[in-house]
Design an enzyme around this catalytic site. Sequence first.
Site, PDB file in Angstrom:
ATOM      1  N   THR A  32       0.589  -1.025   0.116  1.00 54.94           N
ATOM      2  CA  THR A  32       0.236  -0.082  -0.144  1.00 54.94           C
ATOM      3  C   THR A  32       1.169   1.486   0.065  1.00 54.94           C
ATOM      4  O   THR A  32       0.758   2.428  -1.116  1.00 54.94           O
ATOM      5  CB  THR A  32      -1.044  -0.090   1.119  1.00 54.94           C
ATOM      6  OG1 THR A  32      -1.788  -0.688   0.905  1.00 54.94           O
ATOM      7  CG2 THR A  32      -2.034   0.701   1.101  1.00 54.94           C
ATOM      8  N   ASP A  66      -1.104  -1.141  -7.322  1.00 52.77           N
ATOM      9  CA  ASP A  66      -1.198  -0.812  -6.155  1.00 52.77           C
ATOM     10  C   ASP A  66      -2.329  -1.477  -5.879  1.00 52.77           C
ATOM     11  O   ASP A  66      -2.722  -1.710  -4.234  1.00 52.77           O
ATOM     12  CB  ASP A  66      -1.351   0.620  -5.641  1.00 52.77           C
ATOM     13  CG  ASP A  66      -2.142   1.295  -4.617  1.00 52.77           C
ATOM     14  OD1 ASP A  66      -1.106   0.941  -3.827  1.00 52.77           O
ATOM     15  OD2 ASP A  66      -3.308   1.484  -4.674  1.00 52.77           O
ATOM     16  N   ASP A  69      -2.507  -5.147  -3.125  1.00 52.59           N
ATOM     17  CA  ASP A  69      -2.209  -5.570  -2.157  1.00 52.59           C
ATOM     18  C   ASP A  69      -4.213  -5.716  -0.875  1.00 52.59           C
ATOM     19  O   ASP A  69      -3.344  -6.645  -0.126  1.00 52.59           O
ATOM     20  CB  ASP A  69      -1.604  -4.204  -0.711  1.00 52.59           C
ATOM     21  CG  ASP A  69      -2.829  -2.892  -1.086  1.00 52.59           C
ATOM     22  OD1 ASP A  69      -4.199  -3.566  -2.674  1.00 52.59           O
ATOM     23  OD2 ASP A  69      -2.932  -1.337  -0.921  1.00 52.59           O
ATOM     24  N   GLY A  70      -4.719  -5.031  -2.269  1.00 54.07           N
ATOM     25  CA  GLY A  70      -5.570  -6.008  -0.918  1.00 54.07           C
ATOM     26  C   GLY A  70      -5.627  -7.841  -1.733  1.00 54.07           C
ATOM     27  O   GLY A  70      -6.504  -8.818  -0.407  1.00 54.07           O
ATOM     28  N   ARG A  74      -6.294 -10.745   0.585  1.00 52.46           N
ATOM     29  CA  ARG A  74      -7.143 -11.955   0.750  1.00 52.46           C
ATOM     30  C   ARG A  74      -6.845 -12.871   0.717  1.00 52.46           C
ATOM     31  O   ARG A  74      -7.497 -14.367   1.546  1.00 52.46           O
ATOM     32  CB  ARG A  74      -8.310 -11.449  -0.369  1.00 52.46           C
ATOM     33  CG  ARG A  74      -9.226  -9.843   0.011  1.00 52.46           C
ATOM     34  CD  ARG A  74     -10.691 -10.091  -1.306  1.00 52.46           C
ATOM     35  NE  ARG A  74      -9.894  -9.514  -2.304  1.00 52.46           N
ATOM     36  CZ  ARG A  74      -9.927  -8.104  -2.992  1.00 52.46           C
ATOM     37  NH1 ARG A  74     -10.037  -7.060  -2.000  1.00 52.46           N
ATOM     38  NH2 ARG A  74      -9.274  -8.290  -3.628  1.00 52.46           N
ATOM     39  N   SER A  80      -6.782  -7.281   7.645  1.00 49.77           N
ATOM     40  CA  SER A  80      -7.497  -6.612   8.642  1.00 49.77           C
ATOM     41  C   SER A  80      -7.974  -4.505   8.543  1.00 49.77           C
ATOM     42  O   SER A  80      -7.701  -4.276   7.789  1.00 49.77           O
ATOM     43  CB  SER A  80      -5.866  -5.805   9.653  1.00 49.77           C
ATOM     44  OG  SER A  80      -5.468  -5.114   8.970  1.00 49.77           O
ATOM     45  N   ASP A  87      -5.305   1.398   3.332  1.00 49.46           N
ATOM     46  CA  ASP A  87      -5.508   1.560   1.998  1.00 49.46           C
ATOM     47  C   ASP A  87      -6.379   2.740   1.971  1.00 49.46           C
ATOM     48  O   ASP A  87      -5.920   3.911  -0.092  1.00 49.46           O
ATOM     49  CB  ASP A  87      -5.878   0.430   1.582  1.00 49.46           C
ATOM     50  CG  ASP A  87      -6.201   0.102  -0.159  1.00 49.46           C
ATOM     51  OD1 ASP A  87      -5.100   0.269  -0.321  1.00 49.46           O
ATOM     52  OD2 ASP A  87      -7.708   0.350  -0.748  1.00 49.46           O
ATOM     53  N   ASP A  91      -5.196   5.919  -0.767  1.00 50.97           N
ATOM     54  CA  ASP A  91      -5.836   6.182  -1.438  1.00 50.97           C
ATOM     55  C   ASP A  91      -6.282   7.767  -1.749  1.00 50.97           C
ATOM     56  O   ASP A  91      -6.306   8.331  -2.941  1.00 50.97           O
ATOM     57  CB  ASP A  91      -6.709   5.399  -2.277  1.00 50.97           C
ATOM     58  CG  ASP A  91      -6.827   4.286  -2.334  1.00 50.97           C
ATOM     59  OD1 ASP A  91      -5.555   3.471  -2.815  1.00 50.97           O
ATOM     60  OD2 ASP A  91      -7.603   3.027  -2.284  1.00 50.97           O
TER      61      ASP A  91
END
Length: 255
Positions: A32, A66, A69-70, A74, A80, A87, A91
């Site tokens: 991130t 970018d 990260d998500g 997952r 978290s 994040d 953004d």
Amino acid sequence: MLGQHGRGLTRALFTRPALALARIGVTPNLLTLAGTALTIGVAVLTLPRGHFVVGPIALVLTIVADSFDGILARATGGSSEFGAFLDSTMDRLADGAVFGSLTAWAGLRLRDGPLRTWTLCLGIACVVLAAVVPYAQARAKSVGATAAVGIAERTDRLVVIGAAVLAAGLGAPTWVVTAGLALVALGSLVTVAQRVLVVRRQLVDGAPAPARAGGRGGLRHHAQGPHRRRLRGPVHHGQAQQQLHQGRQCGRLRP
């Protein structure tokens, strides 16, 4: 809208690379921060100088990076609340850098005239609305509502302005960038209005909203529909106790 439809595709394409990063010790939060730094750096170094081919292409690559990260969070079970907060905050910085850099380009590169004025105004509007759109959703969540609606989410805004900037870099007239900013500003404004209306329907027109404890030590409470009651103004201790007792009896205030 594009973000909702593209998540399945990005997961299919980038889950394996994300897992490879996890094996060498890269964390979602690190991705991130790195992605945000790259996005800000590319935007600030290219867009104000009018590099409208290299800039958008590099931004696409950094924004795709970018998104890892998500996917990584997952795939590894590392999601978290702090990661989601970080994040979303990063953004906002990246969006501000993109639209702020285009606003700087308009101020530095365009000749004085109506086009320059409109581009500056629309660029500022995009900077502001890029923060207001996610704020409306976050604030709705904090009061027990949901506002995950809108015609112009983050991906939509970046795709529209990226296409407009790239078109100008490939030879289209500069007013195409102005038109792109206008579309982003209009779509963002409509999205804010959509979120305000959907939250109003939930909180004012009868949809249930859960009670939440207030922040900063204050008393915050929720009610349903137009029967909402608040304690206003200075009251004596006996009056306050009586109002609280009445509120609890009718189910509107909860201890």
